[in-house]
Design a protein around this motif. Structure first.
Motif, mmCIF file in Angstrom:
data_model
loop_
_atom_site.group_PDB
_atom_site.id
_atom_site.type_symbol
_atom_site.label_atom_id
_atom_site.label_comp_id
_atom_site.label_asym_id
_atom_site.label_seq_id
_atom_site.Cartn_x
_atom_site.Cartn_y
_atom_site.Cartn_z
ATOM 1 N N GLU A 32 0.802 -1.202 -0.111
ATOM 2 C CA GLU A 32 0.069 0.107 0.051
ATOM 3 C C GLU A 32 0.986 1.253 -0.166
ATOM 4 O OE1 GLU A 32 -3.150 -0.036 -0.688
ATOM 5 O OE2 GLU A 32 -3.151 2.280 -0.468
ATOM 6 N N ALA A 33 2.033 1.272 0.655
ATOM 7 C CA ALA A 33 2.936 2.418 0.642
ATOM 8 C C ALA A 33 3.433 2.609 -0.558
ATOM 9 C CB ALA A 33 3.953 2.413 2.007
ATOM 10 N N LEU A 34 3.935 1.647 -1.354
ATOM 11 C CA LEU A 34 4.474 1.817 -2.622
ATOM 12 C C LEU A 34 3.308 2.331 -3.453
ATOM 13 C CD1 LEU A 34 6.353 -1.477 -2.730
ATOM 14 C CD2 LEU A 34 7.207 0.712 -3.083
ATOM 15 N N ARG A 35 2.077 1.650 -3.433
ATOM 16 C CA ARG A 35 1.239 2.326 -4.512
ATOM 17 C C ARG A 35 0.767 4.015 -3.820
ATOM 18 N NH1 ARG A 35 -2.125 -2.821 -3.683
ATOM 19 N NH2 ARG A 35 -1.560 -3.998 -5.370
ATOM 20 N N GLU A 40 1.568 9.756 -5.303
ATOM 21 C CA GLU A 40 2.171 11.004 -5.300
ATOM 22 C C GLU A 40 3.155 11.433 -6.126
ATOM 23 O OE1 GLU A 40 2.858 14.447 -2.925
ATOM 24 O OE2 GLU A 40 1.221 13.083 -3.052
ATOM 25 N N ASN A 41 4.154 10.584 -6.602
ATOM 26 C CA ASN A 41 5.113 10.972 -7.565
ATOM 27 C C ASN A 41 4.510 11.458 -8.745
ATOM 28 O OD1 ASN A 41 7.877 11.382 -7.970
ATOM 29 N ND2 ASN A 41 8.273 9.134 -8.496
ATOM 30 N N GLU A 101 6.295 -2.893 -12.288
ATOM 31 C CA GLU A 101 7.165 -3.952 -12.251
ATOM 32 C C GLU A 101 7.535 -4.241 -10.899
ATOM 33 O OE1 GLU A 101 6.413 -5.546 -15.744
ATOM 34 O OE2 GLU A 101 7.736 -6.427 -14.577
ATOM 35 N N ALA A 102 8.262 -3.307 -10.082
ATOM 36 C CA ALA A 102 8.459 -3.463 -8.896
ATOM 37 C C ALA A 102 7.354 -3.745 -8.018
ATOM 38 C CB ALA A 102 9.162 -2.055 -8.229
ATOM 39 N N LEU A 103 6.489 -3.273 -8.185
ATOM 40 C CA LEU A 103 4.995 -3.675 -7.185
ATOM 41 C C LEU A 103 4.890 -5.166 -7.607
ATOM 42 C CD1 LEU A 103 2.576 -0.738 -7.514
ATOM 43 C CD2 LEU A 103 3.627 -1.662 -5.500
#
Length: 135
Positions: A32-35, A40-41, A101-103
């Protein structure tokens, strides 16, 4: 004394199960933090692009004193803006793709860890059942 040993084993197994469940919850929080970071980015990039465009438009107006010069500058700025927009879109797409891809990689790792955790939980439950049967 056997009951105390059994209770000790049971407490250790319960603690292990709780730890495994906590790890799974922590991993879900990481996804969730990555999403949220990705969203935000993307918002920041759009905001920076907008500010950059406004700044370029202001500079063009300040430098241009005649209508003809202004029209030439605006045409040039539009061309540069469109090029920058295309490049920005390409970069945003590349970054989004990279983050997806990272996700996906993280999701795969988390799924494998979750499977492993579930297997460990099942093993702990089987051991617990075996201990109950022995007792």
């Amino acid at each position: 004394e056997t009951d105390n040993i059994f209770r000790g084993i049971q407490q250790l197994q319960c603690a292990k199960v709780a730890d495994l469940k906590q790890r799974e919850a922590d991993q879900n929080g990481t996804i969730e933090a990555l999403r949220k970071a990705l969203e935000e980015n993307q918002r920041r990039m759009a905001e920076e692009q907008f500010k950059s465009r406004q700044l370029e438009e202001m500079k063009a107006k300040e430098r241009s004193s005649t209508l003809e010069a202004l029209q030439e500058k605006l045409a040039e700025q539009k061309r540069k803006y469109e090029e920058a927009l295309k490049e920005s879109e390409r970069l945003m797409e590349a970054e989004r793709s990279h983050k997806e891809e990272a996700l996906k990689d993280m999701d795969g790792k988390l799924k494998r860890q979750r499977t492993k955790t579930k297997e460990q939980l099942q093993q702990a439950e089987v051991q617990l059942q075996a201990e109950r049967v022995k007792r």
